[in-house]
Design a protein around this motif. Structure first.
Motif, short mmCIF file in Angstrom:
data_model
loop_
_atom_site.label_atom_id
_atom_site.label_comp_id
_atom_site.label_asym_id
_atom_site.label_seq_id
_atom_site.Cartn_x
_atom_site.Cartn_y
_atom_site.Cartn_z
N LYS A 271 0.82 -1.21 0.00
CA LYS A 271 0.00 0.00 0.00
C LYS A 271 0.86 1.26 0.00
O LYS A 271 0.48 2.27 -0.58
CB LYS A 271 -0.87 -0.04 1.26
N LYS A 272 2.02 1.17 0.65
CA LYS A 272 2.93 2.32 0.72
C LYS A 272 3.42 2.73 -0.66
O LYS A 272 3.87 3.85 -0.85
CB LYS A 272 4.17 1.90 1.52
N HIS A 273 3.42 1.78 -1.58
CA HIS A 273 4.09 2.04 -2.86
C HIS A 273 3.11 2.11 -4.03
O HIS A 273 3.44 1.73 -5.14
CB HIS A 273 5.16 0.97 -3.11
N ARG A 274 1.92 2.60 -3.75
CA ARG A 274 0.96 2.76 -4.84
C ARG A 274 1.36 3.96 -5.69
O ARG A 274 1.98 4.88 -5.15
CB ARG A 274 -0.45 2.96 -4.27
N PRO A 275 1.04 4.03 -6.99
CA PRO A 275 0.28 3.03 -7.71
C PRO A 275 1.06 1.73 -7.97
O PRO A 275 2.16 1.77 -8.49
CB PRO A 275 -0.04 3.71 -9.05
N LEU A 276 0.43 0.65 -7.58
CA LEU A 276 1.00 -0.67 -7.81
C LEU A 276 -0.11 -1.54 -8.38
O LEU A 276 -1.19 -1.60 -7.80
CB LEU A 276 1.50 -1.24 -6.48
N TRP A 277 0.16 -2.14 -9.52
CA TRP A 277 -0.83 -3.04 -10.13
C TRP A 277 -0.34 -4.47 -9.96
O TRP A 277 0.85 -4.70 -9.79
CB TRP A 277 -0.99 -2.73 -11.62
#
Ligand SMILES: *Cc1c(COP(=O)(O)O)cnc(C)c1O
Length: 432
Positions: A271-277
């Protein structure tokens, strides 16, 4: 600590995890309140079939063990003897497993084994993980690296094929080994030709930093979710600090075959590194258990857009009905079917490959007959490094003067007025 040379996927240390997540069901266990809250938060649902499997084949494992992903990694079923303890092996399977050497070992998480047909060699999920004799047959068109990935490798572990994005191979470890693996040449071997280390990560990061045209980084492997939370946090943090990297995505089968890996702690890191797909490997509707539903939900709730990738496999998922059930099940769990892959011509995979006509038939059976979101893009990853090439049934019947003749999903024909363009520069005296 020697970060530089430490392997990316360290051997599972389950001792300390077992201490922290001791069984919430053990009445003799005295826990402080925060610990108890933690154990509750980590509690994972367990399906009836899987629960019965655990009691029968892993009676010494506590629920906390079972729901601990490192325990699952350590307890993987890897040898003929271990398989034999759980499965009724056919003679062919026994021989094929005994003969196996080198890359792409046998490896099945106890969780994933729990949903396989223990007494039926023809059961779909089992066929994808227990080798048979045909795996040793090499047929025309097959190769160990059919996609020419090694040729497109810019620095070790980084495949730069498309102009604006890279494939970052983060580890050689998977939680389970699919017999049709595209990267069978490099996964599951330690000390082989392909090495994965944090030193290699630094080289890949350096390359991405030096190439401002790279806006999208796809983490794959191996399976990136076999890497520890701390190392993933580091890698994702480094990638997000690169200004031209717009987003990162991850290709993984872990949420489907090792759902308990999707811990609250992992979700916090992601979650810390969004945007993450995330592109999740899914094969068959029987995979969509209680546990998998929980894992996908945790990811979706964390704001990680989910897509699926499915390999079309002969006798396993090669029917409209199976694919429809799978894709409907994925959509219900907030996963958008992204790609349906024609099975790559990896050496020894002919028994998994359908004719391309079968893939087209499946797409034709989905498009218009069900929700458009449930229709993935069917692609062939072109041998020799041409990239993914989309294939579609032909809905364009032809042209009649200024009309296009189109065919709909029911086979009815329609006209669409689409005048043939007059090329202006051909008219005499007209400015260009
Ligand atoms: C599949 C793949 C990608 C990503 O392709 P998309 O169509 O953008 O999902 C990137 N690089 C390589 C080498 C690939 O095989």
């Amino acid at each position: 600590m020697d970060q530089e040379s430490s392997p990316v996927t360290e051997p599972p240390d389950i001792g300390h995890i077992a201490r922290v997540f001791s069984s919430p069901l053990n009445p003799n266990h005295q826990k402080s309140e925060p610990r108890r809250a933690r154990a509750r938060a980590e509690r994972f649902p367990i399906g009836p079939e899987t629960g019965a499997f655990r009691r029968r084949f892993f009676p010494d494992a506590t629920l906390a063990d079972w729901n601990d992903w490192r325990w699952q990694m350590r307890a993987r079923i890897r040898s003929v003897a271990e398989l034999e303890r759980i499965f009724d092996l056919s003679d062919e399977e026994r021989e094929a497993v005994s003969r196996h050497a080198g890359g792409l070992p046998v490896g099945i998480t106890p969780y994933y084994a729990s949903i396989m047909g223990l007494g039926e060699p023809g059961e779909p999920l089992r066929r994808t993980h227990i080798p048979v004799g045909q795996e040793y047959l090499s047929t025309p068109g097959e190769a160990d690296d059919p996609l020419g990935e090694d040729h497109d490798t810019s620095v070790p572990g980084l495949v730069h094929r498309y102009p604006d994005r890279v494939l970052f191979l983060t580890t050689g470890t998977c939680s389970t080994y699919c017999r049709y693996c595209t990267r069978s040449r490099m996964v599951g071997q330690s000390g082989g030709e392909y090495q994965f280390s944090t030193r290699q990560w630094e080289q890949a990061l350096g390359y991405i930093e030096a190439h401002p045209e790279i806006r999208d980084v796809l983490l794959s492997g191996g399976d990136p979710l076999t890497i520890s939370d701390e190392k993933l946090d580091y890698l994702l943090g480094r990638l997000h600090a690169i200004r031209h990297v717009e987003f990162v995505r991850m290709g993984t089968k872990v949420p489907t075959v090792l759902p308990m890996r999707i811990t609250r702690d992992l979700v916090r890191v992601l979650k810390k590194h969004r945007p993450l797909w995330m592109s999740i490997h899914a094969t068959h509707p029987t995979e969509l258990t209680l546990e998998v539903t929980e894992a996908y939900a945790r990811l979706a709730d964390a704001g990680i857009p989910l897509g699926s990738q499915t390999v079309l496999l002969k006798g396993i998922n090669d029917s409209v009905e199976t694919m429809k059930a799978l894709n409907h099940g994925l959509l219900k769990r907030r996963v958008k079917p992204y790609y349906l892959y024609q099975c790559d011509p990896i050496t020894g995979s002919a028994h998994f490959r359908t004719p391309v006509a079968k893939g087209l038939e499946i797409i034709e059976g989905l498009r218009g007959h069900t929700t458009g979101y449930a229709v993935p893009q069917y692609v062939i990853d072109a041998p020799g490094g041409g990239g993914k090439i989309p294939l579609l049934p032909d809905y364009l019947v032809g042209r009649d003067g200024d009309d296009l003749i189109l065919r709909n999903f029911e086979g009815k024909q329609y006209r669409y007025h689409d005048p043939v363009e007059v090329v202006v520069s051909d008219v005499e005296g007209a400015p260009c």
